[in-house]
Design a protein around this motif. Sequence first.
Motif, PDB file in Angstrom:
ATOM      1  N   GLU A  58       0.836  -1.205   0.000  1.00  0.00           N
ATOM      2  CA  GLU A  58       0.000   0.000   0.000  1.00  0.00           C
ATOM      3  C   GLU A  58       0.871   1.255   0.000  1.00  0.00           C
ATOM      4  OE1 GLU A  58      -3.368   2.258   2.718  1.00  0.00           O
ATOM      5  OE2 GLU A  58      -3.007   0.115   3.035  1.00  0.00           O
ATOM      6  N   ASP A  61       2.481   1.671  -3.351  1.00  0.00           N
ATOM      7  CA  ASP A  61       1.486   2.103  -4.320  1.00  0.00           C
ATOM      8  C   ASP A  61       1.267   3.616  -4.194  1.00  0.00           C
ATOM      9  OD1 ASP A  61      -0.441   1.587  -6.384  1.00  0.00           O
ATOM     10  OD2 ASP A  61      -2.005   1.926  -4.861  1.00  0.00           O
ATOM     11  N   ARG A  62       1.161   4.103  -2.977  1.00  0.00           N
ATOM     12  CA  ARG A  62       0.966   5.547  -2.766  1.00  0.00           C
ATOM     13  C   ARG A  62       2.167   6.351  -3.247  1.00  0.00           C
ATOM     14  NH1 ARG A  62      -1.243   5.906   3.388  1.00  0.00           N
ATOM     15  NH2 ARG A  62      -2.864   4.335   3.146  1.00  0.00           N
ATOM     16  N   GLY A  64       4.090   5.572  -5.604  1.00  0.00           N
ATOM     17  CA  GLY A  64       4.133   5.503  -7.052  1.00  0.00           C
ATOM     18  C   GLY A  64       3.174   6.456  -7.731  1.00  0.00           C
ATOM     19  N   LYS A  65       2.265   7.067  -6.977  1.00  0.00           N
ATOM     20  CA  LYS A  65       1.271   7.989  -7.569  1.00  0.00           C
ATOM     21  C   LYS A  65       1.716   9.411  -7.526  1.00  0.00           C
ATOM     22  CE  LYS A  65      -2.597   4.982  -6.684  1.00  0.00           C
ATOM     23  NZ  LYS A  65      -3.854   4.766  -6.043  1.00  0.00           N
TER      24      LYS A  65
END
Length: 65
Positions: A58, A61-62, A64-65
């Motif tokens: 998680e 993923d964050r 990567g944004k």
Amino acid sequence: MTLRLTDAETEALRRRAEYESRSMQEVVKQAVREYVENHSRRDLLSSVLDEELPRYAEALDRLGK
């Protein structure tokens, strides 16, 4: 243990051993040690990543944004 090499492999090994002023056996033993060490490290890293990466999925993923 018997190691069977092609004529070309044997000749390449012979040339390498002569270049290094070592026996063919010494060159092969060093190559096996390096192979085992390198693959053991890779396997360990892969295992750790497989176990630990999901925990941080998680957050990664964050990021990567």
